[in-house]
Motif scaffolding. Structure first.
Motif, mmCIF file in Angstrom:
data_model
loop_
_atom_site.group_PDB
_atom_site.id
_atom_site.type_symbol
_atom_site.label_atom_id
_atom_site.label_comp_id
_atom_site.label_asym_id
_atom_site.label_seq_id
_atom_site.Cartn_x
_atom_site.Cartn_y
_atom_site.Cartn_z
ATOM 1 N N GLY A 35 0.505 -1.257 0.091
ATOM 2 C CA GLY A 35 0.065 -0.049 -0.012
ATOM 3 C C GLY A 35 0.787 1.322 0.016
ATOM 4 N N LEU A 36 2.156 1.358 0.149
ATOM 5 C CA LEU A 36 2.913 2.290 0.204
ATOM 6 C C LEU A 36 3.384 2.629 -1.357
ATOM 7 C CD1 LEU A 36 5.428 1.409 3.159
ATOM 8 C CD2 LEU A 36 3.525 3.169 3.116
ATOM 9 N N GLY A 37 3.304 3.998 -1.524
ATOM 10 C CA GLY A 37 3.613 4.212 -2.992
ATOM 11 C C GLY A 37 2.464 4.323 -3.824
ATOM 12 N N HIS A 38 2.725 4.369 -4.981
ATOM 13 C CA HIS A 38 1.885 4.473 -6.343
ATOM 14 C C HIS A 38 2.115 3.758 -7.435
ATOM 15 C CE1 HIS A 38 1.440 8.141 -3.843
ATOM 16 N NE2 HIS A 38 0.239 8.376 -4.410
ATOM 17 N N ARG A 39 1.842 2.593 -7.430
ATOM 18 C CA ARG A 39 2.121 1.629 -8.628
ATOM 19 C C ARG A 39 2.039 1.926 -9.964
ATOM 20 N NH1 ARG A 39 3.548 -3.722 -7.195
ATOM 21 N NH2 ARG A 39 3.632 -4.063 -4.936
ATOM 22 N N GLU A 40 0.971 2.954 -10.125
ATOM 23 C CA GLU A 40 0.582 3.277 -11.453
ATOM 24 C C GLU A 40 1.175 4.788 -11.657
ATOM 25 O OE1 GLU A 40 -0.756 1.332 -13.576
ATOM 26 O OE2 GLU A 40 -0.751 -0.102 -12.075
ATOM 27 N N ALA A 41 2.187 5.218 -11.112
ATOM 28 C CA ALA A 41 2.600 6.501 -11.370
ATOM 29 C C ALA A 41 3.331 6.875 -12.747
ATOM 30 C CB ALA A 41 3.707 6.717 -10.145
ATOM 31 N N ASP A 42 3.761 5.857 -13.357
ATOM 32 C CA ASP A 42 4.461 5.964 -14.259
ATOM 33 C C ASP A 42 3.456 6.473 -15.569
ATOM 34 O OD1 ASP A 42 3.136 3.532 -14.493
ATOM 35 O OD2 ASP A 42 4.691 2.497 -15.513
ATOM 36 N N GLU A 43 2.254 5.403 -15.643
ATOM 37 C CA GLU A 43 1.263 5.991 -16.694
ATOM 38 C C GLU A 43 0.405 7.312 -15.959
ATOM 39 O OE1 GLU A 43 -1.305 2.813 -17.883
ATOM 40 O OE2 GLU A 43 0.364 1.551 -18.689
ATOM 41 N N ALA A 44 0.180 7.426 -14.969
ATOM 42 C CA ALA A 44 -0.355 8.781 -14.232
ATOM 43 C C ALA A 44 0.378 9.989 -14.852
ATOM 44 C CB ALA A 44 -0.722 8.705 -12.968
ATOM 45 N N LEU A 45 1.744 9.948 -14.704
ATOM 46 C CA LEU A 45 2.411 11.044 -15.322
ATOM 47 C C LEU A 45 2.593 10.937 -16.869
ATOM 48 C CD1 LEU A 45 4.462 13.144 -14.865
ATOM 49 C CD2 LEU A 45 6.277 11.738 -14.576
ATOM 50 N N ALA A 46 2.566 9.838 -17.404
ATOM 51 C CA ALA A 46 2.570 9.908 -19.058
ATOM 52 C C ALA A 46 1.228 10.729 -19.426
ATOM 53 C CB ALA A 46 2.682 8.561 -19.416
ATOM 54 N N ARG A 47 0.176 10.450 -18.847
ATOM 55 C CA ARG A 47 -1.032 11.077 -19.289
ATOM 56 C C ARG A 47 -0.990 12.520 -19.315
ATOM 57 N NH1 ARG A 47 -5.018 7.386 -20.694
ATOM 58 N NH2 ARG A 47 -4.512 5.254 -20.047
ATOM 59 N N ILE A 48 -0.514 12.929 -18.077
ATOM 60 C CA ILE A 48 -0.070 14.349 -17.830
ATOM 61 C C ILE A 48 0.676 14.827 -18.860
ATOM 62 C CG2 ILE A 48 0.958 15.871 -16.613
ATOM 63 C CD1 ILE A 48 0.068 14.469 -13.948
ATOM 64 N N VAL A 49 1.818 14.060 -19.297
ATOM 65 C CA VAL A 49 2.885 14.652 -20.289
ATOM 66 C C VAL A 49 2.233 14.721 -21.741
ATOM 67 C CG1 VAL A 49 4.825 13.868 -21.544
ATOM 68 C CG2 VAL A 49 4.758 13.862 -18.849
ATOM 69 N N LEU A 50 1.351 13.867 -22.128
ATOM 70 C CA LEU A 50 0.478 13.572 -23.304
ATOM 71 C C LEU A 50 -0.167 14.700 -23.438
ATOM 72 C CD1 LEU A 50 0.503 9.968 -23.769
ATOM 73 C CD2 LEU A 50 1.971 11.316 -25.073
ATOM 74 N N GLU A 51 -1.192 15.142 -22.179
ATOM 75 C CA GLU A 51 -1.901 16.179 -22.486
ATOM 76 C C GLU A 51 -1.305 17.530 -22.583
ATOM 77 O OE1 GLU A 51 -4.260 16.084 -18.643
ATOM 78 O OE2 GLU A 51 -5.093 14.212 -19.066
ATOM 79 N N ALA A 52 -0.079 17.617 -21.948
ATOM 80 C CA ALA A 52 0.610 18.863 -22.055
ATOM 81 C C ALA A 52 1.110 19.114 -23.620
ATOM 82 C CB ALA A 52 1.939 18.863 -21.100
#
Length: 373
Positions: free
Chosen positions: A353-370
């Motif tokens: 439960g520690l951390g964010h396992r999907e952080a890579d794709e969450a950030l990728a979506r932010i980057v592609l939106e930008a």
């Protein structure tokens, strides 16, 4: 399961997006950048990812190995104290920004993603007012480059709540899928065979970052007899520029290696770990569920101790200040931990439960939106 971004959602130029990542220098900056690159390619297989780096950083090895294009720029290291080097800094910044801007123009960058450090600063300044910027900060205490970049970034992503940057969005730290999907039990036999470790003994993994840590090397190797007597095997990455001579004792193997090419196998082979507490290291160790003894780097602004604290609070880790780490401390604190399978299991469960396992794709979506913006 990740869903590809629709092909119609293209960059602002109408073509497939070109994403430039700036995260050179240390593995702590490079690995999140490459994890993001992998996620971008999963979501947009037609996207091009270009990495910025310098000729003296680990990126010259790590980036090509992962199959990405690397463009070299002059580094802009920040002097820690007033010096003649500080007086020359404006000229170095100007030259690096000019050459970085030429790279961004040549590759037709649609977005620049910075992860801090001396590669990110010229990237931010070169992109300002020309190319959308996304900043990712891994530490709770942001570094100078990201403080500058966040002032004119389109989006700011952070690893933990409370990071004092404007418009911060908590996404976690992007990790390689080989780490976030790691089944340690399924790989254990293969991993221990790979490193010539005892297949059945409780095993301690030791490393001090990509370059090793002399204090950790000295303390753990100095407790080799106590580890052997307790039936504990050791996999110890001492750093490519350092040497480690370990006295042999009857018991499970103590295996020293300069560098760990396969961190997934190293994690799978281990029952517990002694290591620094850089943000990337803490995220990976927590993700795979390894009980940890974190030894924060004694320099900087205390960010490594802050990185480790959530895992310590959750009962998944212990924290030992660098100045207190001795062979005796290892014998008294670390050996009983690793040699106790029930305690190892409890601490491993606490890491869930520690951390964010999907952080890579969450950030990728932010980057592609930008990039589209």
């Amino acid at each position: 399961m990740s869903k590809p971004v629709k092909g119609s959602e293209r960059s602002a130029t109408g073509r497939a997006p070109v994403v430039v990542v700036a995260g050179g220098g240390t593995a702590g900056h490079i690995e999140p950048a490459l994890a993001l690159a992998d996620a971008v390619r999963r979501l947009r297989p037609d996207a091009e990812v270009v990495a910025l780096g310098t000729e003296r950083g680990l990126e010259t090895k790590l980036v090509p190995e992962r199959g990405y294009r690397l463009e070299l720029i002059p580094p802009v290291p920040m002097p820690r104290k007033p010096s003649a080097e500080l007086l020359r800094l404006p000229l170095k910044v100007r030259d690096s920004v000019r050459r970085t801007r030429a790279v961004l123009d040549r590759v037709q960058a649609d977005v620049v993603v910075g992860f801090g450090g001396y590669v990110a600063l010229p990237a931010y300044l070169a992109a300002r007012g020309r190319t959308p910027i996304v900043v990712h900060e891994a530490n709770k205490s942001a570094g100078l480059a990201n403080k500058v970049g966040a002032r004119f970034a389109a989006r700011v992503a952070v690893a933990v709540p409370g990071t004092p940057l404007p418009k911060a969005e908590v996404v976690g730290i992007p990790l390689r899928r080989s780490i976030t999907t790691l089944d340690r039990q399924a790989l254990r036999a293969e991993a221990r065979k790979h490193f010539d470790l005892d297949p059945d003994a409780q095993t301690l993994l030791v490393f001090g970052g990509s370059q090793g840590a002399q204090s950790i090397n000295t303390a753990v190797s100095g407790a080799a007899k106590e580890l052997a007597d307790a039936g504990v095997g050791v996999l110890h990455a001492h750093g490519p520029s350092k040497t480690l001579v370990v006295q042999e004792f009857p018991g499970p193997a103590y295996v020293p290696v300069p560098y760990l090419e396969r961190m997934d196998l190293a994690y799978a082979a281990a029952d517990a770990v002694v290591c620094r507490s850089g943000a990337m290291t803490v995220a990976e160790v927590s993700s795979v569920g390894l009980p940890a003894v974190f030894v924060p780097l004694p320099h900087g602004n205390g960010e490594q101790a802050s990185n480790a604290q959530p895992a310590v609070d959750a009962g998944a880790a212990l924290l030992v200040p660098d100045a207190e780490l001795t062979a005796q401390k290892v014998a008294e604190l670390v050996v009983p931990l690793v040699a106790d399978p029930e305690r190892v299991a409890r601490m491993s469960s606490a890491a869930v439960g520690l951390g964010h396992r999907e952080a890579d794709e969450a950030l990728a979506r932010i980057v592609l939106e930008a990039a589209r913006g």
